[in-house]
Structure formats: C-alpha cells, structure tokens
Scaffold this active site. Sequence first.
Site, PDB file in Angstrom:
ATOM      1  N   ALA A  29       0.699  -1.192   0.039  1.00 46.21           N
ATOM      2  CA  ALA A  29       0.066  -0.204  -0.056  1.00 46.21           C
ATOM      3  C   ALA A  29       0.860   1.358   0.020  1.00 46.21           C
ATOM      4  O   ALA A  29       0.710   2.133   0.747  1.00 46.21           O
ATOM      5  CB  ALA A  29      -0.887  -0.066   1.201  1.00 46.21           C
ATOM      6  N   HIS A  34       6.941   5.863   1.610  1.00 46.77           N
ATOM      7  CA  HIS A  34       7.676   4.486   1.077  1.00 46.77           C
ATOM      8  C   HIS A  34       8.484   5.128  -0.239  1.00 46.77           C
ATOM      9  O   HIS A  34       9.894   4.457  -0.199  1.00 46.77           O
ATOM     10  CB  HIS A  34       6.888   3.577   0.582  1.00 46.77           C
ATOM     11  CG  HIS A  34       5.823   2.993   1.447  1.00 46.77           C
ATOM     12  ND1 HIS A  34       4.605   3.304   1.619  1.00 46.77           N
ATOM     13  CD2 HIS A  34       6.191   2.399   2.617  1.00 46.77           C
ATOM     14  CE1 HIS A  34       3.986   2.623   2.633  1.00 46.77           C
ATOM     15  NE2 HIS A  34       4.822   1.874   3.449  1.00 46.77           N
ATOM     16  N   VAL A 173       7.457  11.709   6.170  1.00 46.78           N
ATOM     17  CA  VAL A 173       6.849  12.663   4.919  1.00 46.78           C
ATOM     18  C   VAL A 173       5.347  12.727   5.313  1.00 46.78           C
ATOM     19  O   VAL A 173       4.694  11.913   5.791  1.00 46.78           O
ATOM     20  CB  VAL A 173       7.056  11.461   3.555  1.00 46.78           C
ATOM     21  CG1 VAL A 173       6.293  12.420   2.445  1.00 46.78           C
ATOM     22  CG2 VAL A 173       8.231  11.374   3.174  1.00 46.78           C
ATOM     23  N   SER A 183      -0.302   4.121   5.377  1.00 44.63           N
ATOM     24  CA  SER A 183      -1.302   3.332   4.634  1.00 44.63           C
ATOM     25  C   SER A 183      -2.623   3.226   4.947  1.00 44.63           C
ATOM     26  O   SER A 183      -3.524   2.990   4.244  1.00 44.63           O
ATOM     27  CB  SER A 183      -0.543   1.754   4.388  1.00 44.63           C
ATOM     28  OG  SER A 183       0.665   1.934   4.004  1.00 44.63           O
TER      29      SER A 183
HETATM   30  P1  AMP Z   1       4.772   0.202   6.485  1.00 42.90           P
HETATM   31  O1  AMP Z   1       4.472  -0.355   5.271  1.00 42.90           O
HETATM   32  O2  AMP Z   1       3.778   0.964   6.979  1.00 42.90           O
HETATM   33  O3  AMP Z   1       5.309  -0.987   7.350  1.00 42.90           O
HETATM   34  O4  AMP Z   1       6.119   0.928   6.367  1.00 42.90           O
HETATM   35  C1  AMP Z   1       7.311   0.615   5.817  1.00 42.90           C
HETATM   36  C2  AMP Z   1       8.215   1.689   6.023  1.00 42.90           C
HETATM   37  O5  AMP Z   1       7.933   2.951   5.631  1.00 42.90           O
HETATM   38  C3  AMP Z   1       8.478   1.655   7.511  1.00 42.90           C
HETATM   39  O6  AMP Z   1      10.004   2.029   7.623  1.00 42.90           O
HETATM   40  C4  AMP Z   1       7.918   3.025   7.656  1.00 42.90           C
HETATM   41  O7  AMP Z   1       8.580   3.823   9.173  1.00 42.90           O
HETATM   42  C5  AMP Z   1       8.332   3.602   6.760  1.00 42.90           C
HETATM   43  N1  AMP Z   1       6.995   4.767   6.494  1.00 42.90           N
HETATM   44  C6  AMP Z   1       5.740   4.698   6.804  1.00 42.90           C
HETATM   45  N2  AMP Z   1       5.036   5.924   6.592  1.00 42.90           N
HETATM   46  C7  AMP Z   1       5.957   6.866   6.540  1.00 42.90           C
HETATM   47  C8  AMP Z   1       6.115   8.290   6.240  1.00 42.90           C
HETATM   48  N3  AMP Z   1       5.006   8.863   6.247  1.00 42.90           N
HETATM   49  N4  AMP Z   1       7.202   8.803   6.002  1.00 42.90           N
HETATM   50  C9  AMP Z   1       8.457   8.216   5.968  1.00 42.90           C
HETATM   51  N5  AMP Z   1       8.438   6.593   6.021  1.00 42.90           N
HETATM   52  C10 AMP Z   1       7.449   6.272   6.296  1.00 42.90           C
END
Ligand code: AMP
Length: 277
Positions: A29, A34, A173, A183
């Site tokens: 997602a 990301h 971000v 997501s």
């Molecule tokens: P997730 O898919 O939510 O498990 O996140 C995957 C990676 O993306 C993790 O290292 C999160 O910390 C990072 N991530 C999620 N949201 C953000 C954001 N808004 N800004 C920067 N990194 C993010």
Amino acid sequence: MDLIVAGNRDDLAKARGTGTVALVPTMGALHDGHRSLIRAARARADQVVVSIFVNPLQFAPNEDFSRYPRTFDADLEVCRAEGADVVFAPSAVDMYRPDRQVSVCSGEMGTIVEGASRPGHFDGVLTVVLKLFNLVHPDLAIFGQKDAQQLAVIRRMVADLDLPIEIVGAPTVREPDGLALSSRNRYLSAGERTVALALSRALRAGAAELTPSAIRATARAVLDAAGPELDLDYLALVDPATFKEVGDSYAGSAVLAVAARVGTTRLIDNVVLSLRP
Ligand code: AMP
C-alpha cells in the site's frame, strides 16, 4: 534493467547482484513516504530490494491484518518508478514454516509505549526483519522515522545481535496540512481526517515548548481540544534510544510520540526534539 519480482526465497536468491544492497522493508500500500525510502536506498546502494509483506506476526488478533490495504499492482508501479531493482513479495507460507518455534524477543523496549498498547508487536516486527535481513543479505536497510520505536528496536537488535547491517532512518513524509502519510489514512472519512490533524498539530505545539512538562502539557491540551472523536492511546516524551520517559532535567534528543484512534483507525505520529539542559 526491468524490475524483478521475486515471489519466494528461491527467486530472490537468483536476483542477487554483485554490488552493495539496500533493503526497504514495507507492508505494501505504498505511498510517498515509502517512495522517499526507496529513493534514499537508490542513492546509497547498487541494488535496491523492496520487500512487500503484510506480516501476520506483528498483528494481534483484534487488529486490522485481514483488512490491511493490499494494492500490489500499484505498488509494483511505485517501485518501478523509483528505480528499485527487486521486489520481494513472499507469501506467509513461504516466510513461516508451519512448525516454527524460534522468534526474536524485543526485550523491555518492546513492552513500553507502543509495545504496551500492542503486546507482541515488536517481537513480530523483529522476527520478520531479521528473516528479511537473512534472506536479502543487505549492506544497509532503510526505515522511516514515522515508526520511531520500530526504528529504535531495530537499531537495538542490530547492536545486541551484532548484525553487519547499517540502519538508516528516513524523515517522516507529511501531507501539506501536516498529516503523516500512512497506509491506514485511506480508512479515514473526510471528517475523521480533519480530526486526525490534531496529532501533528499537537506535536508541533509541544515542540515549540522548552521543558518536558510544558511540552507534554501543551501537546496534551491540543489533543484534548480535538474532542471525543479522538481517542488518545498515549502521548509520550521519551529518550529515542530506550523509549523511556524523560524527566525535566533531561538534555539531548527526545521523541514526542502520540497514538490515537480516530473512528476505527489507529494512527501514530512523532517528532524528534532537542532538549537543552
Ligand atoms: P509500513 O509499510 O507501514 O510497514 O512501512 C514501511 C516503512 O515505511 C517503515 O520503515 C515506515 O516507517 C516507513 N514509513 C511509513 N510511513 C512513512 C512516512 N509517512 N514517511 C516516511 N517513512 C514512512
């Protein structure tokens, strides 16, 4: 070179290149947060591997594992556009042996703040991250500051278990109005999204104060003012290395972290502050 999509560990092994490898673990997602991680990886290594795996181990039975958004085709486009080389998207059956017994214990750090609200969550995170490290063999791995405690427990695992991997933290971000990209934001109705803005607003207001007690009180007042639609889980001002609450005499870097439910959606956010003696 075109993007290689590896659906299991054998295909991943075949995709292995010769130079340095950067891993970006995700649950798919994919959004602009990301994307920024993939770009940071691209700037640092010869080969960029993005993993997409909704890890059942890090969800409690009452959480949103089954309804977690899955947008695989769009995710591949994001990875392609950002210049990733490999997407590793294993199935749960491929990742976890049915008779598995051993997992990673996150220690005390995994039981406080976010870990107190989500028992077992960080053990599940560390177990899958260690498995991904062993399958991908990255030289470095990039994680978002958005999940500050996750970043901290991963740094701790790498130190405590002597893993030869550099951990890079990437800034959060945000939408132009301050909402941290997640997501889970797609679960929010328009009205809930407005309420959710109180999280980043509270963090900004707290960050403008100077002492831990004023930081906590000001952030708390903004969250309280959001009304009953915002169900606060915690507001914590912690040492980024241990996630323990800091006292008024603390000096140095601190994380102001918040978690709240808006409707049925649980949101987290944080800012890093520098506290003077
Ligand atoms: P997730 O898919 O939510 O498990 O996140 C995957 C990676 O993306 C993790 O290292 C999160 O910390 C990072 N991530 C999620 N949201 C953000 C954001 N808004 N800004 C920067 N990194 C993010």
